[in-house]
Design a protein around this motif. Structure first.
Motif, PDB file in Angstrom:
ATOM      1  N   VAL A 146       8.656  82.212  27.790  1.00  0.00           N
ATOM      2  CA  VAL A 146       9.932  82.598  28.034  1.00  0.00           C
ATOM      3  C   VAL A 146      10.595  82.881  26.657  1.00  0.00           C
ATOM      4  O   VAL A 146      11.264  83.825  26.380  1.00  0.00           O
ATOM      5  CB  VAL A 146      10.662  81.734  29.088  1.00  0.00           C
ATOM      6  N   PHE A 147      10.625  81.889  25.983  1.00  0.00           N
ATOM      7  CA  PHE A 147      11.337  81.885  24.579  1.00  0.00           C
ATOM      8  C   PHE A 147      10.943  82.929  23.851  1.00  0.00           C
ATOM      9  O   PHE A 147      11.497  83.505  23.026  1.00  0.00           O
ATOM     10  CB  PHE A 147      11.221  80.527  23.957  1.00  0.00           C
ATOM     11  N   THR A 148       9.492  82.997  23.616  1.00  0.00           N
ATOM     12  CA  THR A 148       8.859  83.945  22.919  1.00  0.00           C
ATOM     13  C   THR A 148       9.203  85.402  23.362  1.00  0.00           C
ATOM     14  O   THR A 148       9.630  86.320  22.434  1.00  0.00           O
ATOM     15  CB  THR A 148       7.289  83.662  22.879  1.00  0.00           C
ATOM     16  N   ARG A 188       9.996  86.277  18.747  1.00  0.00           N
ATOM     17  CA  ARG A 188       9.341  85.753  17.556  1.00  0.00           C
ATOM     18  C   ARG A 188       8.170  84.947  17.734  1.00  0.00           C
ATOM     19  O   ARG A 188       8.023  84.511  18.885  1.00  0.00           O
ATOM     20  CB  ARG A 188      10.679  84.939  16.910  1.00  0.00           C
ATOM     21  N   ASN A 189       7.312  84.851  16.646  1.00  0.00           N
ATOM     22  CA  ASN A 189       6.075  84.094  16.954  1.00  0.00           C
ATOM     23  C   ASN A 189       6.096  82.681  17.058  1.00  0.00           C
ATOM     24  O   ASN A 189       6.505  82.091  15.896  1.00  0.00           O
ATOM     25  CB  ASN A 189       5.087  84.515  15.982  1.00  0.00           C
ATOM     26  N   LEU A 190       6.258  82.013  18.263  1.00  0.00           N
ATOM     27  CA  LEU A 190       6.307  80.662  18.474  1.00  0.00           C
ATOM     28  C   LEU A 190       4.876  80.151  18.085  1.00  0.00           C
ATOM     29  O   LEU A 190       3.997  80.861  18.124  1.00  0.00           O
ATOM     30  CB  LEU A 190       6.776  80.159  19.716  1.00  0.00           C
ATOM     31  N   GLU A 203       5.599  92.469  23.574  1.00  0.00           N
ATOM     32  CA  GLU A 203       6.327  91.430  22.822  1.00  0.00           C
ATOM     33  C   GLU A 203       5.592  90.341  22.130  1.00  0.00           C
ATOM     34  O   GLU A 203       5.717  89.956  20.848  1.00  0.00           O
ATOM     35  CB  GLU A 203       7.218  90.605  23.801  1.00  0.00           C
ATOM     36  N   LEU A 204       4.427  89.893  22.762  1.00  0.00           N
ATOM     37  CA  LEU A 204       3.458  88.875  22.175  1.00  0.00           C
ATOM     38  C   LEU A 204       2.817  89.435  21.158  1.00  0.00           C
ATOM     39  O   LEU A 204       2.530  88.867  20.020  1.00  0.00           O
ATOM     40  CB  LEU A 204       2.564  88.577  23.385  1.00  0.00           C
ATOM     41  N   VAL A 205       2.456  90.726  21.397  1.00  0.00           N
ATOM     42  CA  VAL A 205       1.606  91.419  20.246  1.00  0.00           C
ATOM     43  C   VAL A 205       2.529  91.588  19.058  1.00  0.00           C
ATOM     44  O   VAL A 205       2.052  91.246  17.820  1.00  0.00           O
ATOM     45  CB  VAL A 205       1.202  92.811  20.831  1.00  0.00           C
ATOM     46  N   LEU A 206       3.754  92.070  19.098  1.00  0.00           N
ATOM     47  CA  LEU A 206       4.716  92.281  17.959  1.00  0.00           C
ATOM     48  C   LEU A 206       5.103  91.060  17.354  1.00  0.00           C
ATOM     49  O   LEU A 206       5.257  90.926  16.126  1.00  0.00           O
ATOM     50  CB  LEU A 206       5.909  92.961  18.604  1.00  0.00           C
ATOM     51  N   GLY A 218       5.846  73.343  29.790  1.00  0.00           N
ATOM     52  CA  GLY A 218       5.988  73.474  28.504  1.00  0.00           C
ATOM     53  C   GLY A 218       5.459  74.884  28.196  1.00  0.00           C
ATOM     54  O   GLY A 218       6.234  75.580  27.361  1.00  0.00           O
ATOM     55  N   GLY A 219       4.461  75.331  28.751  1.00  0.00           N
ATOM     56  CA  GLY A 219       3.977  76.575  28.364  1.00  0.00           C
ATOM     57  C   GLY A 219       4.838  77.726  28.921  1.00  0.00           C
ATOM     58  O   GLY A 219       4.936  78.732  28.156  1.00  0.00           O
ATOM     59  N   ALA A 220       5.226  77.512  30.208  1.00  0.00           N
ATOM     60  CA  ALA A 220       6.043  78.637  30.698  1.00  0.00           C
ATOM     61  C   ALA A 220       7.367  78.893  29.900  1.00  0.00           C
ATOM     62  O   ALA A 220       8.014  79.793  29.664  1.00  0.00           O
ATOM     63  CB  ALA A 220       6.729  78.294  32.305  1.00  0.00           C
TER      64      ALA A 220
END
Length: 283
Positions: free
Chosen positions: A80-82, A87-89, A131-134, A74-76
């Protein structure tokens, strides 16, 4: 961020970025497969012995290991989707922490096992971190944004000391420090030059920024991202036409795009008339 600045405000769809994301996802999948294999093995090996202790113990252990495997998968998938969607999931900030503290060392090991070099894994990590920061970052005021630079951007024969005070720069134009100083004046953001990780950490502690745009090589960027967590760091790799740590270069346009994205609408009041082309460049 995406709706206000277009689909790819910071070259998120460039070929290099896509390749780095693919490298990260490839290593992530391999790491998940390895971890699932270990979890199944840890359950399977004592399976026969468990039944001799308690007849329902194998079932209990299967549920425990199954929950662990589902959590990992689930975490992976969320990660991957983020990365793919940008987008911020949910749990995005925690995911960034997991990637920085736990997943990146595993990816380095997995990369070594499959023959992928450290710098390539680091570039993949930086691309995904960005990507995560954005996806996570909120727009900040200029005084809460720090532009952190390596000393190797300075021309090697320059006698002026700019560590400690970049304003000492004489703006001769022989290196990009002049342009970066100009950006800090234009957008009213803090700018600092560090000679290494220790000074960089000291600067971050003193400035207490909400977000950092950092320029450095693969090694220094990854260590900086790890050291300053949970402060988000948007990393921009420097160019090294003369080799490591010597008269390095940076894409000024990309730095400015980063400033615009994280400052948001606040740059409206700082731009000079006629600078609409810069806004278009960020979209």
């Amino acid at each position: 961020m995406r709706s206000a600045y277009g689909v790819n405000p910071l070259d998120r769809g460039s070929d290099n970025t896509r390749q780095e994301k693919r490298t990260f996802i490839f290593l992530l999948v391999l790491t998940c497969v390895a971890l699932v294999t270990v979890a199944v093995t840890l359950w399977l090996v004592p399976y026969i012995g468990f039944s001799n202790i308690y007849d329902k113990l194998p079932l209990i252990m299967a549920i425990v290991f199954g929950a662990i495997v589902l959590y990992m998968i689930g975490g992976a998938l969320t990660l991957v989707f983020t990365v793919i969607r940008g987008r911020n999931l949910f749990f995005n900030r925690r995911i960034r922490g997991v990637v920085i503290r736990f997943l990146f060392p595993l990816l380095l090991v997995m990369g070594k096992l499959v023959g992928i070099g450290k710098d390539r894994v680091r570039r993949a990590f930086i691309a995904v971190n960005n990507e995560l920061v954005l996806a996570e970052a909120k727009r900040v005021s200029p005084e809460k944004l720090l532009l952190l630079l390596p000393q190797c951007l300075q021309y090697h024969e320059c006698p002026v000391r700019i560590t400690g005070n970049v304003e000492n720069c004489k703006e001769c134009g022989r290196c990009k420090i002049k342009d970066l100083l100009g950006l800090s004046h234009k957008y009213h953001v803090e700018i600092s030059v560090a000679t290494g990780g220790t000074l960089a950490r000291k600067i971050v502690v003193e400035k207490r920024p909400d977000i950092i745009i950092a320029v450095a090589c693969e090694r220094d960027l990854t260590s900086g991202i790890q050291d300053t967590h949970p402060v988000p760091v948007y990393g921009i790799l420097n160019h090294r036409p003369n080799g490591p740590c010597y008269d390095t270069d940076v894409d000024i346009e990309r730095v400015e795009k980063g400033l615009k994205v994280f400052l948001g609408d606040e740059e409206e009041s700082t731009e000079e008339p006629g600078s609409g082309d810069l806004r278009r460049a960020a979209s």
